[in-house]
Design an enzyme around this catalytic site. Structure first.
Site, PDB file in Angstrom:
ATOM      1  N   HIS A  32       0.810  -1.213   0.000  1.00  0.00           N
ATOM      2  CA  HIS A  32       0.000   0.000   0.000  1.00  0.00           C
ATOM      3  C   HIS A  32       0.847   1.269   0.000  1.00  0.00           C
ATOM      4  CE1 HIS A  32      -3.230  -2.839   0.929  1.00  0.00           C
ATOM      5  NE2 HIS A  32      -3.856  -2.033   0.106  1.00  0.00           N
TER       6      HIS A  32
ATOM      7  N   ASP B  49      -4.201  -8.338  -3.950  1.00  0.00           N
ATOM      8  CA  ASP B  49      -4.430  -9.356  -2.924  1.00  0.00           C
ATOM      9  C   ASP B  49      -4.652 -10.731  -3.529  1.00  0.00           C
ATOM     10  OD1 ASP B  49      -4.107  -8.165  -0.385  1.00  0.00           O
ATOM     11  OD2 ASP B  49      -5.875  -6.953  -0.809  1.00  0.00           O
TER      12      ASP B  49
HETATM   13  C1  PEP Z   1      -6.215  -5.240  -4.532  1.00  0.00           C
HETATM   14  O1  PEP Z   1      -6.061  -5.993  -3.577  1.00  0.00           O
HETATM   15  O2  PEP Z   1      -5.865  -5.533  -5.689  1.00  0.00           O
HETATM   16  C2  PEP Z   1      -6.828  -3.911  -4.333  1.00  0.00           C
HETATM   17  C3  PEP Z   1      -7.141  -3.151  -5.350  1.00  0.00           C
HETATM   18  O3  PEP Z   1      -7.008  -3.476  -3.084  1.00  0.00           O
HETATM   19  P1  PEP Z   1      -5.847  -2.982  -2.099  1.00  0.00           P
HETATM   20  O4  PEP Z   1      -4.610  -2.783  -2.918  1.00  0.00           O
HETATM   21  O5  PEP Z   1      -6.337  -1.737  -1.463  1.00  0.00           O
HETATM   22  O6  PEP Z   1      -5.729  -4.116  -1.128  1.00  0.00           O
HETATM   23 MG    MG Z   2      -7.068  -5.644  -1.734  1.00  0.00          MG
END
Ligand code: PEP
Ligand code: MG
Length: 589
Positions: free
Chosen positions: A198, A464
């Site tokens: 993130h 994820d």
């Molecule tokens: C993901 O997991 O691809 C997603 C878009 O959510 P985040 O990156 O906020 O977990």
């Molecule tokens: Mg995600």
């Protein structure tokens, strides 16, 4: 002629966000409360040391009282926990024993506090009563708060840095990264961190070049060293030689010219050469990013990660506070869609004012919808704000990390309850907001056909989905080599999800980082994806690519893809077939 001895050193890490920057290093010690020094205190100075401890407790209590005061009274569970903490500040076990330890062992307050809190932790852990065991968390948090006040002056706040520098840190949380002031910081590099973490996502949206997972950055770099950060290739050069500097200055100029070029075309529609139209939308973390989404030609907000609003406030926002933000967003983007995702905290987006459950594997823990279903008052407050804002624009409601049907059933019950309460309170709202779920856990892919019957749309979160399919922690640099876009297992999951959605006639959007990486685009289009949401900065590049692609060729490519079984083979296959439309990494950098 004198030959200057080179001190140039190259470190290879993981690309956090693309671009190049050149500047001076500013090394930040972010280990914070984990590094505790032990030093003796002279007898005559003991009472002063005890006063220092008392002062830190008083300050922590005062700050804590402020947090409680600012809290919305609706969130009674959180309030209870915080009130328990208030009592713990002066608890005999923690407070009294730390003072005794300073006195008896003639040691500094930090060391005494850590010793006592560890002892208490051990004691509680042996007790079988789950209630008492859960008190361990409370004690850890209270002692951490006192500790950060004891260490106080040494804890540098990156929000306060006011030089044009490149930050070098052991680690940076997404909360730290979101505090970085764009105009002040050129780039940042860290020892820790993995692919698509993130923190990287925040860096990309701020267009700050960054490299993570360097392992030895803080050990190898000194303040004021000259650094080149090559965020696209994931490497840094410490104290570069003149030739290297010259080469990178040229590349930087080329990159800026290239970016300016494609940004000029960002308002053109995203239509393939054979006339297939795509929706390229933006992922945002803050309402203010709407400007950049629009500037980059986004046709909507495909993902609004709402947790950053929570992180910034350092407490849970009220329904009214959220309504103001969501309404503003909906109005700014109308008639284009805005997909608001409910709170996705824990995992790597830890939230400092929420009781952190001590979890050995936070990514597998009480994250996202799991946290919300355990904290229904927080969840329903947010859902109500979203339904109310939906009266002012084109809003969709998205739930992260659904892993089974039971969770979706509970979510739907909460949405119904929110509707009932809003009706009862005679609020203006829209009860027909489309409800969608993130497909980011393999169990949801396997159940996609059943889940699709219950929702209006799927949003594939490849960050994820890759993490959980491949069992690789997003933040861990040691397994980042396994985190690859064109992984056949992940591609098969995407295909399965698309088939389930098609069979049930629901919409799909992809919003993971994969959607913004040029090499994946021909494959995704060939699979049939028509809605992509990405970092706003990537939109112009992807748009330019889409306009040069022939959909028929993309389809042929994706049909033939699974004759290959390794990432390397698949990547080469895509590169060979679409060589002329995939932007060079060199140029991209
Ligand atoms: C993901 O997991 O691809 C997603 C878009 O959510 P985040 O990156 O906020 O977990
Ligand atoms: Mg995600």
């Amino acid at each position: 002629m004198t030959l200057k001895k080179s001190r140039e050193m190259i470190l290879k890490g993981i690309s956090g966000s693309p671009g190049i920057c050149i500047g001076k290093a500013y090394v930040v010690d972010r280990e914070g409360i984990n590094i505790i020094e032990r030093y003796p205190i002279a007898k005559a100075m003991l009472s002063k040391e005890i006063d220092r401890f008392k002062h830190a407790v008083a300050k922590a209590k005062k700050e804590h009282a402020k947090v409680i005061k600012a809290l919305d009274k609706d969130v009674s569970e959180t309030l209870n926990i915080l009130e328990t903490h208030m009592a713990l500040f002066k608890d005999k076990m923690l407070y009294g024993r730390t003072i005794e330890t300073i006195q008896n062992e003639q040691i500094n307050a930090e060391w005494a506090l850590r010793k006592v809190s560890r002892l208490i932790k051990l004691m509680f852990q042996e007790v079988e009563d789950p209630y008492l065991q859960s008190r361990v968390n409370d004690i850890v948090q209270v002692s951490d708060k006192i500790m950060s006040n004891l260490l106080g002056a040494r804890d540098i706040k990156i929000a306060d840095i006011n030089k044009r520098v490149i930050i070098v840190a052991h680690d940076l949380s997404p909360a730290d990264a979101s505090q970085i002031q764009l105009e002040r910081i050129k780039g940042f590099v860290t020892d820790r961190g993995g692919k698509d973490s993130h923190t990287g996502i925040v860096a990309k949206s701020l267009k700050i070049p960054s490299v993570f997972g360097l392992a030895r950055a803080t050990a190898s770099i000194n303040n004021d060293d000259i650094l080149i950060v090559d965020g696209s290739s994931g490497l840094i050069i410490i104290n570069p030689e003149e030739d290297t500097l010259f080469k990178y200055e040229e590349r930087l100029a080329r990159f800026e010219a290239y970016r300016a070029d494609i940004e000029r075309e960002s308002h053109l529609p995203a239509i393939t050469r054979d006339g297939v139209s795509l929706n390229l939308m933006a992922n945002i973390e803050l309402v203010e990013e709407v400007v950049s989404a629009k500037d980059n030609g986004a046709s909507g907000i495909g993902l609004f990660r709402t947790e950053f609003l929570y992180l910034d406030l350092k407490r849970f926002p009220t329904e009214e506070e959220m309504l103001i933000k969501y309404k503003e967003l909906a109005e700014l983007m109308a008639p284009e869609p805005v997909t608001i995702r409910t709170l996705d905290i824990n995992g790597d987006k830890f939230n400092p004012y929420i009781d952190p459950v001590e979890e050995a594997n936070p990514a597998l823990g009480l994250r996202a919808v799991r946290f919300c279903l355990e904290n229904k008052d927080i969840f329903i407050t947010q859902i109500k704000a979203i339904l109310r804002a939906a009266a002012f624009g084109n809003i969709k409601l998205l739930i992260p990390m659904i892993s089974c049907m039971e969770e979706l059933i509970q979510v739907k019950a909460i949405v119904r309850q929110a509707v009932m309460e809003l009706e009862r309170d005679e609020k203006v709202f829209n009860k027909d907001v489309p409800l969608g779920i993130m497909i980011e856990v393999p169990s949801a892919v396997l159940m996609a056909d059943e889940l699709a019957k219950e929702v209006a749309f799927f949003s594939i979160g490849t960050n994820d989905l890759t993490q959980y399919s491949m069992a690789i922690d997003r933040r861990n640099r040691r397994v980042a080599h396994l985190y690859q876009g064109l992984n056949p297992a992940v591609l098969k999951m995407i295909k399965m999800t698309l088939t389930a959605a098609r069979n049930n006639n629901i919409e799909v959007i992809m919003c993971g980082e994969m959607a913004g990486d040029p090499i994946n685009i021909p494959v995704l289009l060939g699979f049939g994806i028509r809605n992509l949401s990405m970092n706003a900065a990537s939109i112009p590049v992807i748009k330019k690519m889409v306009r040069e692609i022939d959909m028929e060729n993309a389809r042929k490519l994706s049909d033939a893809l699974f004759q290959f079984i390794t990432v390397e083979e698949i990547t080469r296959f895509v590169q060979d077939a679409f060589n002329d439309v995939i932007p060079y990494r060199e140029v991209e950098a």
